[in-house]
Design an enzyme around this catalytic site. Structure first.
Site, PDB file in Angstrom:
ATOM      1  N   TYR A  80      -1.708  -0.755  10.260  1.00 13.56           N
ATOM      2  CA  TYR A  80      -1.879  -1.092   8.839  1.00 13.56           C
ATOM      3  C   TYR A  80      -0.657  -0.628   8.042  1.00 13.56           C
ATOM      4  CZ  TYR A  80      -3.736  -1.059   4.080  1.00 13.56           C
ATOM      5  OH  TYR A  80      -3.908  -1.265   2.726  1.00 13.56           O
ATOM      6  N   SER A 103       0.862  -1.186   0.000  1.00 15.96           N
ATOM      7  CA  SER A 103       0.000   0.000   0.000  1.00 15.96           C
ATOM      8  C   SER A 103       0.896   1.232   0.000  1.00 15.96           C
ATOM      9  CB  SER A 103      -0.870   0.027   1.268  1.00 15.96           C
ATOM     10  OG  SER A 103      -1.454   1.307   1.423  1.00 15.96           O
TER      11      SER A 103
HETATM   12  N1  LIG Z   1      -8.762  -0.374  -1.214  1.00 20.10           N
HETATM   13  C1  LIG Z   1      -7.684   0.378  -1.105  1.00 20.10           C
HETATM   14  O1  LIG Z   1      -7.790   1.624  -1.144  1.00 20.10           O
HETATM   15  C2  LIG Z   1      -6.306  -0.231  -0.984  1.00 20.10           C
HETATM   16  C3  LIG Z   1      -5.192   0.628  -1.127  1.00 20.10           C
HETATM   17  C4  LIG Z   1      -3.908   0.082  -1.000  1.00 20.10           C
HETATM   18  C5  LIG Z   1      -3.743  -1.269  -0.771  1.00 20.10           C
HETATM   19  N2  LIG Z   1      -4.834  -2.072  -0.646  1.00 20.10           N
HETATM   20  C6  LIG Z   1      -4.581  -3.497  -0.384  1.00 20.10           C
HETATM   21  O2  LIG Z   1      -5.210  -4.275  -1.383  1.00 20.10           O
HETATM   22  C7  LIG Z   1      -5.607  -5.533  -0.834  1.00 20.10           C
HETATM   23  C8  LIG Z   1      -7.087  -5.762  -1.125  1.00 20.10           C
HETATM   24  O3  LIG Z   1      -7.859  -4.695  -0.576  1.00 20.10           O
HETATM   25  P1  LIG Z   1      -9.404  -4.440  -0.926  1.00 20.10           P
HETATM   26  O4  LIG Z   1      -9.637  -2.986  -0.918  1.00 20.10           O
HETATM   27  O5  LIG Z   1      -9.782  -5.229  -2.131  1.00 20.10           O
HETATM   28  O6  LIG Z   1     -10.087  -5.006   0.406  1.00 20.10           O
HETATM   29  P2  LIG Z   1     -11.309  -6.013   0.590  1.00 20.10           P
HETATM   30  O7  LIG Z   1     -11.670  -5.926   2.023  1.00 20.10           O
HETATM   31  O8  LIG Z   1     -12.361  -5.760  -0.436  1.00 20.10           O
HETATM   32  O9  LIG Z   1     -10.641  -7.440   0.265  1.00 20.10           O
HETATM   33  C9  LIG Z   1      -9.794  -8.125   1.146  1.00 20.10           C
HETATM   34  C10 LIG Z   1     -10.116  -9.601   1.030  1.00 20.10           C
HETATM   35  O10 LIG Z   1      -9.159 -10.318   1.823  1.00 20.10           O
HETATM   36  C11 LIG Z   1      -9.861 -11.327   2.517  1.00 20.10           C
HETATM   37  N3  LIG Z   1      -9.109 -11.701   3.725  1.00 20.10           N
HETATM   38  C12 LIG Z   1      -8.901 -10.977   4.852  1.00 20.10           C
HETATM   39  N4  LIG Z   1      -8.201 -11.673   5.748  1.00 20.10           N
HETATM   40  C13 LIG Z   1      -7.958 -12.882   5.181  1.00 20.10           C
HETATM   41  C14 LIG Z   1      -7.299 -14.058   5.632  1.00 20.10           C
HETATM   42  N5  LIG Z   1      -6.739 -14.131   6.837  1.00 20.10           N
HETATM   43  N6  LIG Z   1      -7.250 -15.133   4.806  1.00 20.10           N
HETATM   44  C15 LIG Z   1      -7.813 -15.075   3.570  1.00 20.10           C
HETATM   45  N7  LIG Z   1      -8.456 -13.996   3.090  1.00 20.10           N
HETATM   46  C16 LIG Z   1      -8.533 -12.909   3.892  1.00 20.10           C
HETATM   47  C17 LIG Z   1     -11.224 -10.732   2.853  1.00 20.10           C
HETATM   48  O11 LIG Z   1     -12.200 -11.717   3.143  1.00 20.10           O
HETATM   49  C18 LIG Z   1     -11.521  -9.951   1.574  1.00 20.10           C
HETATM   50  O12 LIG Z   1     -12.254 -10.738   0.644  1.00 20.10           O
HETATM   51  C19 LIG Z   1      -5.293  -5.468   0.658  1.00 20.10           C
HETATM   52  O13 LIG Z   1      -4.055  -6.112   0.928  1.00 20.10           O
HETATM   53  C20 LIG Z   1      -5.183  -3.986   0.920  1.00 20.10           C
HETATM   54  O14 LIG Z   1      -4.369  -3.707   2.032  1.00 20.10           O
HETATM   55  C21 LIG Z   1      -6.119  -1.587  -0.753  1.00 20.10           C
END
Ligand SMILES: NC(=O)c1ccc[n+]([C@@H]2O[C@H](COP(=O)([O-])OP(=O)(O)OC[C@H]3O[C@@H](n4cnc5c(N)ncnc54)[C@H](O)[C@@H]3O)[C@@H](O)[C@H]2O)c1
Length: 220
Positions: free
Chosen positions: A171, A147
């Site tokens: 985070y 991130s």
């Molecule tokens: N949305 C943003 O703005 C953003 C920005 C930077 C980075 N990210 C990163 O991108 C990735 C996805 O984020 P997102 O926005 O799609 O979030 P999201 O919450 O939509 O998706 C995360 C998924 O991970 C799954 N998950 C959580 N813990 C788990 C575990 N222990 N085992 C298996 N699955 C697990 C959840 O069930 C969910 O389906 C993350 O790593 C997040 O940190 C997101």
């Protein structure tokens, strides 16, 4: 005949995981989709089946922060697909206050700190460790989703470098760990010609990215 490639995507049922999985299916990959959220996984599986019926999909409900569940998943994947071409470590969590705002650093609950580290950072170590033997024969690639917060830190600073931040310090620290872990592993696995990348997205709407109007306006 063209070789069919196989990708493993964790957190596949979430916002970014679904986009990654659908894109890989659209360019002909077989998919292993892993998530600990059963209904997210089922929704994605039926979406892939309806839009890309030719794609072989293995859906595994597993927590990537559990050694036992990751070892089990790796075994199932090797039994079904043998070797894999891409591992995308995307699963993650970003706890917030109930009003959706950032948790002040010194208010972070001790147990929640451990939970975030385990989910966002240890999970990537476990997935790389136990999927390595499936990646090695085909010189597969590893992509870790970090991130921007792993570079900037979280919080709202006086100099307004990043005045809107909804992510808390545990985070961002976990994501900084992902970036650094990626560098170490990339050095070590270069010997096997296995590239290891980290991608540090900015704000992605949906999933953990629930942003208020001020944030969206600022970004624009
Ligand atoms: N949305 C943003 O703005 C953003 C920005 C930077 C980075 N990210 C990163 O991108 C990735 C996805 O984020 P997102 O926005 O799609 O979030 P999201 O919450 O939509 O998706 C995360 C998924 O991970 C799954 N998950 C959580 N813990 C788990 C575990 N222990 N085992 C298996 N699955 C697990 C959840 O069930 C969910 O389906 C993350 O790593 C997040 O940190 C997101």
């Amino acid at each position: 005949m063209r070789e069919v490639l196989t990708a493993v995507v964790t957190g596949a049922g979430g916002t970014i995981g679904t986009c990654i999985s659908m894109r890989l299916a659209s360019i002909g990959y077989n998919l292993v989709i892993i998530d600990n959220h059963k209904s997210n996984l089922a929704t994605l599986q039926s979406k892939i089946h309806s839009q890309h019926p030719e794609t072989h999909v293995l859906a595994l409900e597993a927590s990537v922060s559990s050694s036992r569940e990751v070892i089990n998943a790796a075994q199932i994947v090797q039994d079904k697909f043998r070797d894999i071409d891409i591992l995308i470590n995307n699963a993650g969590i970003s706890p917030k206050l109930t009003d959706g705002k950032r948790i002040p650093t010194l208010d972070i609950d001790d147990q929640e700190w451990d939970f975030v580290m385990k989910t966002n950072l240890k999970s990537i170590f476990l997935m790389c460790k136990y999927f390595f033997s499936a990646l090695k024969p085909k010189k597969g690639k590893i992509i870790n989703i970090a991130s921007m917060m792993g570079v900037t830190g979280s919080g709202v600073d006086a100099h307004q470098i990043f005045p809107y931040s909804v992510s808390a310090a545990h985070y961002s620290a976990s994501k900084a760990g992902v970036i650094n872990f990626t560098k170490s592993l990339a050095r070590e696995l270069s010997e096997f010609e296995i590239p290891v990348y980290a991608i540090a997205p900015g704000a992605v709407s949906g999933g953990m990215g629930k942003f208020d109007d001020g944030f969206i306006k600022y970004l624009k």
